[in-house]
Design an enzyme around this catalytic site. Structure first.
Site, short mmCIF file in Angstrom:
data_model
loop_
_atom_site.label_atom_id
_atom_site.label_comp_id
_atom_site.label_asym_id
_atom_site.label_seq_id
_atom_site.Cartn_x
_atom_site.Cartn_y
_atom_site.Cartn_z
N GLU A 190 0.81 -1.21 0.00
CA GLU A 190 0.00 0.00 0.00
C GLU A 190 0.85 1.26 0.00
OE1 GLU A 190 -3.73 1.74 2.64
OE2 GLU A 190 -3.52 -0.41 2.25
N LYS A 191 2.02 1.18 0.67
CA LYS A 191 2.87 2.37 0.82
C LYS A 191 4.34 1.97 0.63
CE LYS A 191 -0.25 3.61 4.58
NZ LYS A 191 -0.74 2.23 4.79
N ASP A 214 -2.88 -3.00 3.26
CA ASP A 214 -3.43 -3.12 4.61
C ASP A 214 -4.56 -4.14 4.63
OD1 ASP A 214 -1.67 -1.25 5.52
OD2 ASP A 214 -3.11 0.40 5.61
N ASP A 239 -7.68 -4.85 5.32
CA ASP A 239 -9.05 -4.40 5.56
C ASP A 239 -9.72 -4.16 4.21
OD1 ASP A 239 -7.92 -1.99 4.69
OD2 ASP A 239 -7.80 -1.15 6.68
N TYR A 298 -0.14 -2.02 13.81
CA TYR A 298 -1.03 -1.29 12.91
C TYR A 298 -2.01 -0.44 13.71
CZ TYR A 298 -4.33 -0.55 9.05
OH TYR A 298 -5.15 -0.01 8.10
N ARG A 322 -4.73 1.62 12.64
CA ARG A 322 -6.11 1.88 12.19
C ARG A 322 -7.01 0.68 12.53
NH1 ARG A 322 -6.00 6.01 7.70
NH2 ARG A 322 -3.85 6.76 7.62
#
Length: 658
Positions: free
Chosen positions: A7-8, A100, A102, A318, A320
């Site tokens: 993702e990043k 991530d 989710d 993590y 979030r």
């Protein structure tokens, strides 16, 4: 070649290090049989309205805008990285989605795979922490790609439905606002509008609050030379619904009777030995709430710090997450984490000596884990001097919550004594702390915990008489609700189920953790601030005049959190294959069409062009006359009772005057 899509960039570097993919390529890191590339959040976004027709100019006649075929466009700033991934997909043998874990992370990767028409095998890396041990463990348990594909369908449905609501209702009310003389954008959204309503309702409750006087009577008693306090219990007939005595004469009369009699008899003694376990580890919302109260940080600031601790420093897991529970599989790492904490902060030695790594608090419960577990420290040994002041403060809170899981329970004796003095009843409460346990480290970390009321009662016996040495009548007034802070607003969004009557929808909101997600609540609040709907006064949030006007104008169902609950019910059915994305969106389109047609002729209250704004709710004010002269009064009276004095004109010196 196996291609990992992260993702990043920071996430990609961590995974590449474990895979020994250290050779730098164009937008990727390469190793033996593995290449790691990255996104920068979403590389694609839903196309704007003008992509579906001549909708660049806003017009009520064009609403609702409902795309027949949805389109994605490349974000210009990250177009080059999409080209890199597209090229890598042509040469890879299989893809591992490493975004991530989710719904949103799933969507970031899947929309790229669809855009690039990738048809090969897909696996899923499910990560909750970016330290080497966690990455190795997750690499050993790669999931089949089809197992998490339904998460993408849920995210896609939610994203497109939010686009429909946001685009159409924001245009509708902005255009209606312009017709009434409002400047600027009046954005409307499924999450932000109910959130805004919370603040508007709180402001109105504060503005309309009328304080009520009530009286308490405190008695000082003595037994065996020891003084202690008790409070008079007023009769029900003299009380309001909250149990406050609202008749001063009744309280004064009771105080006189108590003083004249000068003695009381103990009728009942109740002693309870309380053992209190530690709180769960932090979820993001609770961390934001505590950081707002203790450190004065906004929700977005807390998220940024927590993200830096996770990504940059590898110090925590993590952030979030909506879950405070911890998987039992991580118990094996406890000694390593505690050792790292001791190495980084020798001052923790006293608490680490008391810590028992084998202790199992209620936080360790795998059955209650959602997509992510609670935020805890990793086994990385930190140099605390490398953290900023805010990072160190937030890390200290997270560390304390984790350490508390291995410390003894907080124990105390809670005593309640009922006394009678003729016709009057008194109640004395005592609290004797037996063991501070985990509270010692939590209090030390939080710094400004309220002082506990720990009255030590003397040894008392039922039926014994004690001397009543003094009475005091205290005049008090009820207090209005407190304005929201960013922290308490996050909490209200999480517990929004409390404001829904339907039992099924209430439960769904509880199951889905309320309005928004841990990842989006901070951005929602910040967006309301940026658009001028909310203003910050020190730590408090206050709704603007435009916010009040909008909440009065929008359809009730748009500002109702039940809409989110209904959506979550539908998304659950999409995840289990009982409902298609297309059917869900078609229903939203029908609902929006009815909504737009029913409100297109609505007239919003025009803004005042003269006069001040209400100091309470920021609405327009009008000049009125009272017994002592003219004054400014809120146009929303009687809901809001804000007033301002009329400024007197400055006196000018007349010619020849001294």
């Amino acid at each position: 070649m196996r291609l990992f899509i992260c993702e990043k960039p920071s996430q990609a570097r961590d995974i590449a290090r474990v895979l020994q993919a250290t050779r730098r390529g164009d937008g990727c890191l390469q190793g033996q049989g593995a290449t790691v590339t990255w996104c920068v959040g979403h590389l694609l976004e839903t196309a704007p309205p003008e992509a579906y027709g001549n909708y660049k100019r806003w017009s009520l006649e064009d609403l609702p805008i409902i795309p027949a075929h949805w389109q994605l466009v490349v974000k210009p700033k990250v177009a080059s990285q999409l080209k890199v991934i597209q090229q890598l997909l042509r040469s890879c043998s299989e893809v591992v989605i490493a975004t991530d874990a989710d719904r949103e992370g799933e969507m970031i990767a899947r929309e790229i795979l669809e855009r690039c028409q990738y048809q090969g095998p897909t696996l899923r890396l499910w990560l909750s922490a970016l330290d080497d041990a966690s990455i190795r463990r997750a690499l050993g348990k790669l999931r089949p790609g089809e197992q998490t594909l339904p998460l993408y369908h849920c995210a896609l449905a939610r994203s497109r439905a939010d686009w429909l609501v946001g685009i159409n209702l924001s245009r509708l009310f902005t255009l209606l606002g312009r017709r009434a003389g409002f400047d600027g954008l009046l954005p409307v959204g499924r999450v932000q509008t109910p959130t805004l309503r919370l603040v508007v309702q709180r402001d109105r409750a504060i503005a309309g609050f009328e304080p009520q006087s009530f009286w308490t009577v405190d008695a000082q008693l003595e037994a065996d030379g020891t003084l202690f306090q008790a409070r008079w219990q007023p009769p029900t007939a003299a009380c309001d619904e909250a149990g406050h005595c609202i008749h001063e004469a009744v309280a004064q009369s009771a105080a006189r009777r108590l003083s004249q009699l000068g003695t009381a008899q103990i009728r009942r003694i109740e002693v309870e030995h309380v053992r209190e376990g530690p709180p769960l580890s932090f979820d993001l919302g609770t961390l934001q709430e505590i950081c707002s109260a203790k450190l004065g940080l906004g929700a977005q600031e807390t998220l940024a710090v927590a993200q830096a601790l996770y990504e940059t420093h590898k110090a925590t897991t993590y952030p979030r997450t909506d879950c405070g529970y911890l998987p039992e599989s991580m118990l094996d790492e406890v000694p390593r984490v505690l050792h790292a904490l001791a190495a980084a902060a020798p001052s923790l030695g006293q608490w680490l000596t008391e810590a028992d790594p084998s202790r199992r608090s209620r936080a360790w419960n795998s059955s209650k884990i959602t997509a992510h577990h609670g935020i805890i420290p990793t086994a990385v040994t930190l140099d605390l001097t490398q953290l900023s002041e805010r990072e160190r403060a937030v890390y200290t809170l997270i560390r304390a919550r984790y350490l508390a899981q291995f410390l003894p329970d907080h124990e105390y004796l809670k005593t309640q004594v009922v006394l009678h003095s003729d016709e009057d009843q008194l109640l004395a409460r005592g609290k004797q702390i037996l063991a501070r346990g985990w509270k010692a480290v939590i209090d030390e970390a939080d710094g400004n915990e309220p002082v506990e009321q720990t009255q030590h009662l003397p040894t008392l016996r039922e039926s014994a008489a004690v001397a009543l040495t003094d009475t005091t009548v205290n005049a008090q007034r009820t207090q209005p609700p407190k304005p929201y802070t960013e922290g308490t607003l996050v909490k209200a969004m999480k517990t929004i189920a409390n404001q829904v009557d339907d039992s099924r929808l209430k439960q769904k909101l509880k199951d889905s953790c309320g309005l928004g997600t841990e990842a989006t609540r901070a951005a929602i609040i910040q967006g309301l601030i940026d658009h001028g709907y909310l203003t910050k006064r020190k730590r408090s949030l206050v709704a603007s005049a435009a916010a009040h006007t909008l909440i009065e104008a929008v359809p009730a169902e748009v500002a109702d959190p039940a809409l989110t609950a209904l959506w979550e019910q539908a998304l659950d059915r999409i995840e289990t294959g009982q409902l298609s994305v297309e059917t869900f969106l078609a229903r939203q389109a029908e609902w929006l069409t009815r909504l737009v047609r029913g409100h297109a002729s609505l007239t919003l209250q025009p803004p005042a062009t003269k006069g001040p704004r209400c100091p309470v709710c920021r609405s327009a004010m009008r000049q009125r006359k009272g017994r002592t002269g003219s004054f400014w009064s809120c146009t929303r009276y009687p809901e809001c009772k804000g007033t301002k004095p009329v400024a007197k004109p400055k006196r000018t010196k007349q010619p020849g005057a001294f």
